[in-house]
Design a protein around this motif. Structure first.
Motif, PDB file in Angstrom:
ATOM      1  N   GLN A 278       0.841  -1.181   0.000  1.00  0.00           N
ATOM      2  CA  GLN A 278       0.000   0.000   0.000  1.00  0.00           C
ATOM      3  C   GLN A 278       0.885   1.244   0.000  1.00  0.00           C
ATOM      4  O   GLN A 278       1.898   1.301   0.697  1.00  0.00           O
ATOM      5  N   VAL A 279       0.499   2.228  -0.800  1.00  0.00           N
ATOM      6  CA  VAL A 279       1.246   3.476  -0.868  1.00  0.00           C
ATOM      7  C   VAL A 279       0.290   4.618  -0.566  1.00  0.00           C
ATOM      8  O   VAL A 279      -0.869   4.603  -0.962  1.00  0.00           O
ATOM      9  N   HIS A 280       0.776   5.589   0.185  1.00  0.00           N
ATOM     10  CA  HIS A 280      -0.035   6.748   0.559  1.00  0.00           C
ATOM     11  C   HIS A 280       0.226   7.874  -0.435  1.00  0.00           C
ATOM     12  O   HIS A 280       1.388   8.172  -0.734  1.00  0.00           O
ATOM     13  N   LEU A 281      -0.851   8.485  -0.950  1.00  0.00           N
ATOM     14  CA  LEU A 281      -0.743   9.525  -1.967  1.00  0.00           C
ATOM     15  C   LEU A 281      -1.366  10.815  -1.458  1.00  0.00           C
ATOM     16  O   LEU A 281      -2.467  10.783  -0.875  1.00  0.00           O
ATOM     17  N   VAL A 282      -0.719  11.936  -1.692  1.00  0.00           N
ATOM     18  CA  VAL A 282      -1.231  13.236  -1.280  1.00  0.00           C
ATOM     19  C   VAL A 282      -1.161  14.194  -2.461  1.00  0.00           C
ATOM     20  O   VAL A 282      -0.068  14.467  -2.983  1.00  0.00           O
ATOM     21  N   GLU A 283      -2.332  14.683  -2.870  1.00  0.00           N
ATOM     22  CA  GLU A 283      -2.395  15.657  -3.963  1.00  0.00           C
ATOM     23  C   GLU A 283      -2.401  17.076  -3.416  1.00  0.00           C
ATOM     24  O   GLU A 283      -2.853  17.322  -2.287  1.00  0.00           O
ATOM     25  N   SER A 284      -1.940  18.005  -4.229  1.00  0.00           N
ATOM     26  CA  SER A 284      -2.011  19.426  -3.903  1.00  0.00           C
ATOM     27  C   SER A 284      -1.977  20.225  -5.192  1.00  0.00           C
ATOM     28  O   SER A 284      -1.693  19.680  -6.264  1.00  0.00           O
ATOM     29  N   GLY A 285      -2.275  21.529  -5.065  1.00  0.00           N
ATOM     30  CA  GLY A 285      -2.174  22.409  -6.221  1.00  0.00           C
ATOM     31  C   GLY A 285      -3.488  22.834  -6.821  1.00  0.00           C
ATOM     32  O   GLY A 285      -3.517  23.657  -7.746  1.00  0.00           O
ATOM     33  N   GLY A 286      -4.593  22.294  -6.332  1.00  0.00           N
ATOM     34  CA  GLY A 286      -5.881  22.701  -6.859  1.00  0.00           C
ATOM     35  C   GLY A 286      -6.234  24.112  -6.430  1.00  0.00           C
ATOM     36  O   GLY A 286      -5.542  24.736  -5.625  1.00  0.00           O
ATOM     37  N   GLY A 287      -7.325  24.623  -6.983  1.00  0.00           N
ATOM     38  CA  GLY A 287      -7.771  25.954  -6.623  1.00  0.00           C
ATOM     39  C   GLY A 287      -8.797  26.473  -7.586  1.00  0.00           C
ATOM     40  O   GLY A 287      -9.342  25.731  -8.404  1.00  0.00           O
ATOM     41  N   LEU A 288      -9.058  27.778  -7.473  1.00  0.00           N
ATOM     42  CA  LEU A 288     -10.024  28.467  -8.327  1.00  0.00           C
ATOM     43  C   LEU A 288      -9.254  29.285  -9.358  1.00  0.00           C
ATOM     44  O   LEU A 288      -8.361  30.068  -8.995  1.00  0.00           O
ATOM     45  N   VAL A 289      -9.608  29.116 -10.619  1.00  0.00           N
ATOM     46  CA  VAL A 289      -8.915  29.828 -11.687  1.00  0.00           C
ATOM     47  C   VAL A 289      -9.933  30.209 -12.759  1.00  0.00           C
ATOM     48  O   VAL A 289     -10.944  29.517 -12.934  1.00  0.00           O
ATOM     49  N   GLN A 290      -9.673  31.298 -13.446  1.00  0.00           N
ATOM     50  CA  GLN A 290     -10.546  31.706 -14.541  1.00  0.00           C
ATOM     51  C   GLN A 290     -10.263  30.860 -15.788  1.00  0.00           C
ATOM     52  O   GLN A 290      -9.153  30.328 -15.963  1.00  0.00           O
ATOM     53  N   ALA A 291     -11.259  30.748 -16.639  1.00  0.00           N
ATOM     54  CA  ALA A 291     -11.083  30.029 -17.898  1.00  0.00           C
ATOM     55  C   ALA A 291      -9.890  30.613 -18.655  1.00  0.00           C
ATOM     56  O   ALA A 291      -9.712  31.831 -18.707  1.00  0.00           O
ATOM     57  N   GLY A 292      -9.082  29.715 -19.211  1.00  0.00           N
ATOM     58  CA  GLY A 292      -7.878  30.132 -19.903  1.00  0.00           C
ATOM     59  C   GLY A 292      -6.640  30.120 -19.020  1.00  0.00           C
ATOM     60  O   GLY A 292      -5.517  30.237 -19.516  1.00  0.00           O
ATOM     61  N   GLY A 293      -6.846  29.986 -17.731  1.00  0.00           N
ATOM     62  CA  GLY A 293      -5.739  29.986 -16.797  1.00  0.00           C
ATOM     63  C   GLY A 293      -5.060  28.633 -16.678  1.00  0.00           C
ATOM     64  O   GLY A 293      -5.396  27.684 -17.397  1.00  0.00           O
ATOM     65  N   SER A 294      -4.115  28.567 -15.741  1.00  0.00           N
ATOM     66  CA  SER A 294      -3.318  27.347 -15.560  1.00  0.00           C
ATOM     67  C   SER A 294      -3.221  26.970 -14.086  1.00  0.00           C
ATOM     68  O   SER A 294      -3.292  27.840 -13.208  1.00  0.00           O
ATOM     69  N   LEU A 295      -3.044  25.702 -13.855  1.00  0.00           N
ATOM     70  CA  LEU A 295      -2.757  25.171 -12.527  1.00  0.00           C
ATOM     71  C   LEU A 295      -1.791  24.004 -12.699  1.00  0.00           C
ATOM     72  O   LEU A 295      -1.798  23.324 -13.730  1.00  0.00           O
ATOM     73  N   LYS A 296      -0.992  23.760 -11.661  1.00  0.00           N
ATOM     74  CA  LYS A 296      -0.112  22.590 -11.670  1.00  0.00           C
ATOM     75  C   LYS A 296      -0.398  21.773 -10.419  1.00  0.00           C
ATOM     76  O   LYS A 296      -0.225  22.245  -9.299  1.00  0.00           O
ATOM     77  N   LEU A 297      -0.841  20.552 -10.631  1.00  0.00           N
ATOM     78  CA  LEU A 297      -1.122  19.636  -9.537  1.00  0.00           C
ATOM     79  C   LEU A 297       0.097  18.778  -9.251  1.00  0.00           C
ATOM     80  O   LEU A 297       0.846  18.425 -10.165  1.00  0.00           O
ATOM     81  N   SER A 298       0.263  18.432  -7.992  1.00  0.00           N
ATOM     82  CA  SER A 298       1.340  17.534  -7.576  1.00  0.00           C
ATOM     83  C   SER A 298       0.753  16.364  -6.807  1.00  0.00           C
ATOM     84  O   SER A 298      -0.234  16.519  -6.085  1.00  0.00           O
ATOM     85  N   CYS A 299       1.371  15.224  -6.953  1.00  0.00           N
ATOM     86  CA  CYS A 299       0.986  14.033  -6.194  1.00  0.00           C
ATOM     87  C   CYS A 299       2.252  13.442  -5.606  1.00  0.00           C
ATOM     88  O   CYS A 299       3.142  13.010  -6.350  1.00  0.00           O
ATOM     89  N   VAL A 300       2.333  13.448  -4.292  1.00  0.00           N
ATOM     90  CA  VAL A 300       3.498  12.917  -3.599  1.00  0.00           C
ATOM     91  C   VAL A 300       3.143  11.561  -3.024  1.00  0.00           C
ATOM     92  O   VAL A 300       2.155  11.415  -2.300  1.00  0.00           O
ATOM     93  N   ALA A 301       3.963  10.574  -3.351  1.00  0.00           N
ATOM     94  CA  ALA A 301       3.746   9.214  -2.851  1.00  0.00           C
ATOM     95  C   ALA A 301       4.666   8.930  -1.669  1.00  0.00           C
ATOM     96  O   ALA A 301       5.739   9.519  -1.551  1.00  0.00           O
ATOM     97  N   SER A 302       4.238   8.020  -0.821  1.00  0.00           N
ATOM     98  CA  SER A 302       5.017   7.699   0.372  1.00  0.00           C
ATOM     99  C   SER A 302       6.190   6.772   0.061  1.00  0.00           C
ATOM    100  O   SER A 302       7.016   6.514   0.925  1.00  0.00           O
ATOM    101  N   ARG A 303       6.236   6.274  -1.171  1.00  0.00           N
ATOM    102  CA  ARG A 303       7.315   5.410  -1.594  1.00  0.00           C
ATOM    103  C   ARG A 303       7.823   5.821  -2.954  1.00  0.00           C
ATOM    104  O   ARG A 303       7.145   6.534  -3.692  1.00  0.00           O
ATOM    105  N   ASN A 304       9.014   5.368  -3.284  1.00  0.00           N
ATOM    106  CA  ASN A 304       9.550   5.583  -4.620  1.00  0.00           C
ATOM    107  C   ASN A 304       8.610   4.948  -5.631  1.00  0.00           C
ATOM    108  O   ASN A 304       8.307   3.754  -5.547  1.00  0.00           O
ATOM    109  N   ILE A 305       8.154   5.745  -6.574  1.00  0.00           N
ATOM    110  CA  ILE A 305       7.110   5.279  -7.463  1.00  0.00           C
ATOM    111  C   ILE A 305       7.618   4.671  -8.756  1.00  0.00           C
ATOM    112  O   ILE A 305       6.838   4.178  -9.557  1.00  0.00           O
TER     113      ILE A 305
END
Length: 114
Positions: free
Chosen positions: A1-28
């Motif tokens: 079992q591996v633990h995953l944590v996402e981040s980087g979401g939010g509110l943005v206007q159409a046409g904008g950008s976001l970068k999401l990250s997913c950190v795993a508890s083990r080498n993936i």
């Protein structure tokens, strides 16, 4: 079992950008594939993008040319996957989940306003 944590979401206007990250508890790098899914209200969870340990990448048709999935190849950071999202549209709104093997993260909310 591996633990995953996402981040980087939010509110943005159409046409904008976001970068999401997913950190795993083990080498993936020993796992394949690693994927991003999303779920909009009232809809089933759908695959957005995936990447294998060999670097093979797959995108949903709806995000091709706008989203980029990548892995962190640094020796001391081989447990992170990213989703760069550009030219965001209101229909990209939803909770984005990281998936690896049989594990899911808790999700991160992305809201795109028109």
């Amino acid at each position: 079992q591996v633990h995953l944590v996402e981040s980087g979401g939010g509110l943005v206007q159409a046409g904008g950008s976001l970068k999401l990250s997913c950190v795993a508890s083990r080498n993936i790098f020993s796992f394949s594939p690693m994927a991003w899914f999303r779920q909009a209200p009232g809809h089933t969870r759908e695959l957005v993008a995936s990447i294998t340990s060999g670097g093979l990448i797959n995108y949903a048709d709806s995000v091709k040319g706008r989203f980029t999935i990548s892995r962190d190849n640094a020796r001391n950071a081989r447990n992170t996957v990213y989703l760069q999202m550009n030219s965001l549209k209101p229909e990209d709104t939803g909770v984005y989940y990281c998936h690896l093997a049989s594990s899911w993260g808790q999700g991160t909310q992305v809201t795109v306003s028109s």
